[in-house]
Design an enzyme around this catalytic site. Sequence first.
Site, PDB file in Angstrom:
ATOM      1  N   LYS A  97       0.892  -1.233   0.018  1.00  0.00           N
ATOM      2  CA  LYS A  97      -0.062  -0.104   0.137  1.00  0.00           C
ATOM      3  C   LYS A  97       0.911   1.200  -0.134  1.00  0.00           C
ATOM      4  O   LYS A  97       2.083   1.288   0.562  1.00  0.00           O
ATOM      5  CB  LYS A  97      -1.074   0.070   1.143  1.00  0.00           C
ATOM      6  CG  LYS A  97      -1.993   0.873   1.333  1.00  0.00           C
ATOM      7  CD  LYS A  97      -2.777   0.924   2.589  1.00  0.00           C
ATOM      8  CE  LYS A  97      -3.855   1.896   2.581  1.00  0.00           C
ATOM      9  NZ  LYS A  97      -4.810   1.678   3.844  1.00  0.00           N
ATOM     10  N   SER A 172      -9.490   1.380   2.893  1.00  0.00           N
ATOM     11  CA  SER A 172      -8.780   2.476   2.158  1.00  0.00           C
ATOM     12  C   SER A 172      -7.755   1.564   1.431  1.00  0.00           C
ATOM     13  O   SER A 172      -7.063   2.322   0.383  1.00  0.00           O
ATOM     14  CB  SER A 172      -7.921   3.308   2.910  1.00  0.00           C
ATOM     15  OG  SER A 172      -7.194   2.619   3.946  1.00  0.00           O
ATOM     16  N   SER A 196      -9.780  -0.812   6.984  1.00  0.00           N
ATOM     17  CA  SER A 196      -9.127  -0.903   5.497  1.00  0.00           C
ATOM     18  C   SER A 196      -8.577  -1.933   5.012  1.00  0.00           C
ATOM     19  O   SER A 196      -8.098  -1.875   4.088  1.00  0.00           O
ATOM     20  CB  SER A 196      -7.950   0.359   5.639  1.00  0.00           C
ATOM     21  OG  SER A 196      -8.927   1.572   5.568  1.00  0.00           O
TER      22      SER A 196
HETATM   23  N1  GLN Z   1     -13.092   3.801   6.625  1.00  0.00           N
HETATM   24  C1  GLN Z   1     -12.398   3.993   7.679  1.00  0.00           C
HETATM   25  C2  GLN Z   1     -11.916   5.490   7.588  1.00  0.00           C
HETATM   26  O1  GLN Z   1     -12.350   6.050   6.723  1.00  0.00           O
HETATM   27  C3  GLN Z   1     -11.380   3.091   7.735  1.00  0.00           C
HETATM   28  C4  GLN Z   1     -10.046   3.673   7.031  1.00  0.00           C
HETATM   29  C5  GLN Z   1      -8.752   2.745   7.537  1.00  0.00           C
HETATM   30  O2  GLN Z   1      -8.867   1.953   8.207  1.00  0.00           O
HETATM   31  N2  GLN Z   1      -7.716   3.192   7.068  1.00  0.00           N
HETATM   32  O3  GLN Z   1     -11.386   5.768   8.587  1.00  0.00           O
END
Ligand code: GLN
Length: 493
Positions: A97, A172, A196
């Site tokens: 990532k 994400s 994410s």
């Molecule tokens: N969807 C969650 C957020 O927007 C999780 C994001 C993540 O785990 N990086 O914060």
Amino acid sequence: MRHPDKNLSGCPLHFYMLAVKTYSYNRLEDIQSAIKAGMLSLQELVAFYLSQIQNLSDLNAFLEVFSEESIQKAEIIQEKIINGTAGKLAGMVIGIKDNISYKGHKISAASKMLENYTAVYSATVVDRLLAEDAIIIGRLNCDEFAMGASNETSYFGPVKNFANRNKVSGGSSGGSAVAVQANMCLASLGTDTGGSIRQPAAFCGVIGIKPTYSRVSRYGVIAYASSFDQVGPITRSVEDAALLLEVLAGRDENDNISSGKAVPEYSRFSKNTPKKIAYIEETLNSEGLDPEIKRNIEGQIEKLKVLGHIVEPVSFKYLDYVVAAYYILTTAESSSNLSRYDGVHFGYRSEKATDLESTYKLSRSEGFGEEVKRRIMLGTFVLSAGYYDAYYARAQKVRRLIKEKMEEILDNYDFVLTPTTPGPAFDIGAKKTDPLEAYLADIFTVIASLTGLPAISVPCGTTEEGLPIGIQFIGKSFEEDKLLSFSKDYLEK
Ligand code: GLN
């Protein structure tokens, strides 16, 4: 929206592509055996993944491909495999990532703010992958600074779901999930702050595990919300998830919250015995739950019972508060973490700036996207004098209650089961205008994030439309071994 440099031209790839064969491996073990038996060479396999990345570039999963480097490494590691000196991950082609540092390579967190930033050191997780001879094939698209659940906040545009290109990949770690789903690499690393890893894994029909908070070092990982962030693998098999976690986990002097607890040999898989599993009643009765997901998860509960496990409903009355607590705390932490991007220390600096104040203001206004700015403002607000007690301090208390309740449930059960997500992958653009609606979709994943507990999402079928569905199992702290053994067994049945 910027189109990332796919970096594929002018490399020996074209040469390899003349005779690329197609491969579809789900487990590293199979790759290693094929190489040892002389049926496959690592060079061929890398050439295949590179061609796959190029052929499927419309999915927008990769921000950059390290083609030449991967080809060179393939040759060296192939030799090592043949003469028996290779590391545990030899033969594994993996993507990372774009918020994980790899020395000498760009890392942008999918933000204009860091578009031209090059990592000056490698994350501990990267060092550990390389020490075991994994080949890092490129960096993967994600939501900007890992804030989002659809990969649509990326400065480089959304990632498309390979099951249906009109649908989001999830986020994400959207690029990480799609790269594995579409067979562009065997595995990937993602990060999980509130879901994410697990949510995009569910949307893409692959496996994703968020380890216990502090199990894996975050050194060299761009911080979002430090009391939540964890790195973890996304894979096509539980075996590879176990193997990767075994390599990644463990104490790191550079991350002082990383745990010194001994790392079990996850990939040996303990013997499976019937388990006691709780499912949270409120998750299945929740208003926003898609009927197809509900039916599927009810079916999984029946299947687990037939397999001899005890599966019982429990009540978790805090479900309505988890999203609020998560967003108050993570925006607060992110407003602090992202203050370092000020046009002076790192990254983008506005050309229109004339003095220090305008450097800060313009660089941040121009460098960050809408969602990131929204969260910085929210986070600054909940921390501000006069509101701190009402929001931040209260959310901390709620977090404690949620943690205690989950621990109480896990005193009586081995795992807690929930759907990973309330719905399947949605249309690209569908939730862009309503951030609250998007936040609510994190409802089942943030439970493990607020409590620091390990959680895995495994594929459990598809909707009528053919979109993948994921089931989540949450385990006790540092019991990833049980979670993995159980998941392997469950997928095999
Ligand atoms: N969807 C969650 C957020 O927007 C999780 C994001 C993540 O785990 N990086 O914060």
